[in-house]
Motif scaffolding. Structure first.
Motif, PDB file in Angstrom:
ATOM      1  N   ARG A  14       1.357  -1.232  -0.168  1.00  0.00           N
ATOM      2  CA  ARG A  14       0.287  -0.172  -0.209  1.00  0.00           C
ATOM      3  C   ARG A  14       0.603   1.413   0.006  1.00  0.00           C
ATOM      4  O   ARG A  14       1.454   0.975   0.605  1.00  0.00           O
ATOM      5  CB  ARG A  14      -0.426  -0.119   1.343  1.00  0.00           C
ATOM      6  N   HIS A  16       1.461   4.593   1.979  1.00  0.00           N
ATOM      7  CA  HIS A  16       1.857   5.045   3.338  1.00  0.00           C
ATOM      8  C   HIS A  16       0.230   5.558   3.750  1.00  0.00           C
ATOM      9  O   HIS A  16      -0.399   6.524   2.633  1.00  0.00           O
ATOM     10  CB  HIS A  16       2.346   6.129   3.281  1.00  0.00           C
ATOM     11  N   ASN A  17      -0.007   5.293   4.857  1.00  0.00           N
ATOM     12  CA  ASN A  17      -1.284   5.142   4.765  1.00  0.00           C
ATOM     13  C   ASN A  17      -2.773   5.361   4.561  1.00  0.00           C
ATOM     14  O   ASN A  17      -3.853   5.517   4.176  1.00  0.00           O
ATOM     15  CB  ASN A  17      -1.659   7.204   5.698  1.00  0.00           C
ATOM     16  N   GLU A  19      -3.125   6.281   1.606  1.00  0.00           N
ATOM     17  CA  GLU A  19      -3.641   7.773   0.956  1.00  0.00           C
ATOM     18  C   GLU A  19      -3.815   7.242  -0.705  1.00  0.00           C
ATOM     19  O   GLU A  19      -2.590   6.649  -1.378  1.00  0.00           O
ATOM     20  CB  GLU A  19      -2.602   8.833   0.544  1.00  0.00           C
ATOM     21  N   ASP A  53      -4.120   3.562  -4.036  1.00  0.00           N
ATOM     22  CA  ASP A  53      -3.790   3.289  -3.258  1.00  0.00           C
ATOM     23  C   ASP A  53      -3.321   1.991  -2.226  1.00  0.00           C
ATOM     24  O   ASP A  53      -2.335   2.095  -1.258  1.00  0.00           O
ATOM     25  CB  ASP A  53      -4.316   3.321  -1.829  1.00  0.00           C
ATOM     26  N   LYS A  92       3.823  10.274  -0.495  1.00  0.00           N
ATOM     27  CA  LYS A  92       4.554  10.414   0.259  1.00  0.00           C
ATOM     28  C   LYS A  92       5.713   8.997   1.037  1.00  0.00           C
ATOM     29  O   LYS A  92       5.759   9.477   1.791  1.00  0.00           O
ATOM     30  CB  LYS A  92       4.086   9.999   1.643  1.00  0.00           C
ATOM     31  N   ALA A  95       3.623   2.294   2.490  1.00  0.00           N
ATOM     32  CA  ALA A  95       3.442   1.749   3.863  1.00  0.00           C
ATOM     33  C   ALA A  95       4.433   1.017   4.413  1.00  0.00           C
ATOM     34  O   ALA A  95       4.705  -0.487   3.353  1.00  0.00           O
ATOM     35  CB  ALA A  95       2.118   1.469   3.691  1.00  0.00           C
ATOM     36  N   TYR A 146      -2.937  -4.014  14.690  1.00  0.00           N
ATOM     37  CA  TYR A 146      -1.975  -3.675  13.504  1.00  0.00           C
ATOM     38  C   TYR A 146      -3.445  -3.528  12.173  1.00  0.00           C
ATOM     39  O   TYR A 146      -3.609  -4.370  11.903  1.00  0.00           O
ATOM     40  CB  TYR A 146      -1.212  -4.275  12.473  1.00  0.00           C
ATOM     41  N   SER A 149      -6.219  -1.243   8.023  1.00  0.00           N
ATOM     42  CA  SER A 149      -6.243   0.129   7.048  1.00  0.00           C
ATOM     43  C   SER A 149      -4.934   0.771   7.125  1.00  0.00           C
ATOM     44  O   SER A 149      -3.872   1.516   6.411  1.00  0.00           O
ATOM     45  CB  SER A 149      -6.961   1.299   6.852  1.00  0.00           C
ATOM     46  N   ASN A 150      -3.914   0.947   7.392  1.00  0.00           N
ATOM     47  CA  ASN A 150      -2.497   0.406   8.042  1.00  0.00           C
ATOM     48  C   ASN A 150      -1.380   0.674   6.792  1.00  0.00           C
ATOM     49  O   ASN A 150       0.147   0.756   7.131  1.00  0.00           O
ATOM     50  CB  ASN A 150      -2.091   1.547   9.197  1.00  0.00           C
ATOM     51  N   ASN A 151      -1.480  -1.246   6.914  1.00  0.00           N
ATOM     52  CA  ASN A 151      -0.412  -1.742   6.900  1.00  0.00           C
ATOM     53  C   ASN A 151      -0.089  -1.059   4.886  1.00  0.00           C
ATOM     54  O   ASN A 151       0.187  -0.961   4.504  1.00  0.00           O
ATOM     55  CB  ASN A 151      -1.180  -3.087   6.150  1.00  0.00           C
TER      56      ASN A 151
END
Length: 151
Positions: A14, A16-17, A19, A53, A92, A95, A146, A149-151
């Motif tokens: 993914r 970062h975050n 996005e 994303d 940016k 992930a 964890y 969605s943030n991995n």
């Protein structure tokens, strides 16, 4: 005697975050760059596709290359390349984590078709649902500490 191998990986990672920064009109240049990284490591790319994303890759892994090294190289090199090119101005970075799932020769075409159909697939399912399903199908236990969605 020669060494023979058949090591197919379906790799997912993914932004970062999570996005949505990978504009589809510019994505082919990113695919070409990632293909070059994979080929440089003596691996073969069968299919690549991405949504805004996340990225899916189906490739053969050469026995001299570890999965972790290949993913690290793809993510680090492509991140630097993206930041040097104006095609993805909001990018940016990637992930931290990734998913990697082996598949057999018999499954290779099905996985390639699945990756090719990402745009249609994601009209029905968000990334988190897709990723959780991939993990479950491959017997990977999800650590709920964890968020996916943030991995």
């Amino acid at each position: 005697m020669s060494s023979y191998r058949q090591i197919y990986y379906h790799i997912v990672f993914r932004t970062h975050n999570g996005e949505k920064v990978l504009e589809q009109e510019n994505i082919r240049s990113l695919f070409a760059y990632i293909m070059g990284i994979i080929q440089k490591r003596n691996c073969h790319l069968y299919r690549i596709n991405a949504m805004e994303d996340h990225v899916h890759i189906l490739c053969d892994l050469h026995p001299s290359v570890t999965l972790a090294d290949l993913v690290r190289d793809v993510k680090a090199s492509s991140s630097m390349w993206i930041k040097e090119h104006p095609s993805f101005p909001k990018f940016k970075g990637w992930a931290e984590g990734y998913g990697a799932f082996t598949c057999s020769y018999a499954e290779k075409d099905r996985v390639a078709a699945y990756i090719k159909g990402q745009q249609e697939h994601h009209k029905k399912f968000p990334f988190e649902e897709e990723y959780r399903k991939l993990l479950q199908e491959h017997g990977v236990e999800v650590d709920e500490r964890y968020p996916l969605s943030n991995n």
